[in-house]
Write a protein that holds these residues in place. Structure first.
Motif, PDB file in Angstrom:
ATOM      1  N   TYR A  72       0.860  -1.185   0.000  1.00 23.80           N
ATOM      2  CA  TYR A  72       0.000   0.000   0.000  1.00 23.80           C
ATOM      3  C   TYR A  72       0.895   1.233   0.000  1.00 23.80           C
ATOM      4  CZ  TYR A  72      -3.834   3.134   1.264  1.00 23.80           C
ATOM      5  OH  TYR A  72      -4.785   4.134   1.260  1.00 23.80           O
ATOM      6  N   ALA A 104      -1.317   4.703   6.951  1.00 23.09           N
ATOM      7  CA  ALA A 104      -2.084   4.752   5.707  1.00 23.09           C
ATOM      8  C   ALA A 104      -2.215   6.184   5.206  1.00 23.09           C
ATOM      9  CB  ALA A 104      -3.460   4.131   5.916  1.00 23.09           C
ATOM     10  N   LYS A 146      -7.496  -3.725   1.526  1.00 17.54           N
ATOM     11  CA  LYS A 146      -6.978  -2.837   2.577  1.00 17.54           C
ATOM     12  C   LYS A 146      -8.073  -2.527   3.591  1.00 17.54           C
ATOM     13  CE  LYS A 146      -4.025  -0.030   4.599  1.00 17.54           C
ATOM     14  NZ  LYS A 146      -4.882   0.533   5.667  1.00 17.54           N
ATOM     15  N   HIS A 149      -8.431  -5.690   5.633  1.00 18.72           N
ATOM     16  CA  HIS A 149      -7.286  -5.778   6.541  1.00 18.72           C
ATOM     17  C   HIS A 149      -7.549  -4.981   7.806  1.00 18.72           C
ATOM     18  CE1 HIS A 149      -3.543  -3.938   8.093  1.00 18.72           C
ATOM     19  NE2 HIS A 149      -2.953  -5.090   7.826  1.00 18.72           N
ATOM     20  N   ASP A 150      -7.944  -3.728   7.630  1.00 17.49           N
ATOM     21  CA  ASP A 150      -8.186  -2.850   8.772  1.00 17.49           C
ATOM     22  C   ASP A 150      -9.369  -3.343   9.601  1.00 17.49           C
ATOM     23  OD1 ASP A 150      -6.148  -1.454   7.579  1.00 17.49           O
ATOM     24  OD2 ASP A 150      -7.393   0.247   6.949  1.00 17.49           O
TER      25      ASP A 150
END
Length: 237
Positions: A72, A104, A146, A149-150
């Motif tokens: 990322y 991020a 993503k 994932h979070d």
């Protein structure tokens, strides 16, 4: 017994044998993964924890080069960060809570490129969760992955999650249910999970989380919360 009944009976027996073989093979793989990290498991208050010991022994990771990583951030970022993590590892959850959102944001601003290297060190539930993540990555793309994932870390206190919960969380992250349910329920990415975990161990990974900043082990802090805060500060320099 009629010919039709005998045929049906043989088919049912064959299906039972196939299912039993699949269960044995899955158990074998889980035991293999457990053997890789068994020496690093700590029993604390009845809970199984794995912490990153001897982190200096991990080979410097080439960001974006591994088929087991999830990247990322832009190629031209000023800094690179590699994070080896397990979705069920409480220390990983602490690190993610302390640094994930800010990292991020820094990636979105071009300051850092993050290479997440998920592994399954904590047994069957870790394998199931990482399988679900990989299914979402394959079927729904990196942006949804993503988010997933979070979300998996945000729901860590409720882990282990049942298949329906893993699917529901994937849909909330932007995946189409029809695209991911089958792979999550059928463990479609189990081989990848095994390979990812074994590859990390072969690189010297001793436990999770393990963090590298610009190719060097980063452990600046006395707790994972402090390490996370210091990591964010470092990528802002």
């Amino acid at each position: 017994m009629s010919k039709k009944s005998r045929t049906q009976s043989r088919a049912e027996k064959a299906a039972e044998i196939k299912a039993a073989q699949a269960r044995r093979e899955r158990k074998r793989r889980l035991l293999a993964i457990g053997g890789v990290v068994g020496a690093m498991v700590l029993i604390v208050g009845g809970a199984v924890l794995i912490s990153a010991l001897n982190r200096e022994d991990v080979e410097p990771a080439d960001v974006g080069a591994s088929e087991y990583g999830f990247v990322y951030g832009p190629d031209e970022a000023d800094h690179t960060v590699v994070i080896y993590e397990d979705f069920l590892c409480p220390h990983c959850g602490t690190l993610e809570a302390a640094a994930g959102e800010d990292l991020a944001e820094q990636a979105d601003q071009g300051a850092v490129r993050i290479d997440y290297r998920p592994v399954a060190f904590l047994g069957e539930e870790s394998v199931r969760t990482l399988n679900a993540f990989k299914v979402v990555l394959e079927e729904s793309g990196p942006d949804v992955a993503k988010e997933y994932h979070d979300a998996l870390f945000a729901e860590q206190a409720s882990a282990p999650l049942a298949d329906d919960q893993l699917v529901e969380l994937a849909v909330e992250s932007g995946a189409e249910e029809g695209a991911v349910r089958g792979g999550i329920e059928d463990m479609a990415q189990e081989d990848w999970v095994t390979e990812a975990t074994e590859a990390a161990a072969a690189d010297g990974l001793q436990g999770t989380p393990t963090v590298q900043l610009d190719g060097e082990t980063f452990d600046d802090g006395s707790s994972w919360q402090e390490i996370g805060a210091n990591l964010v500060a470092a990528v802002q320099e």
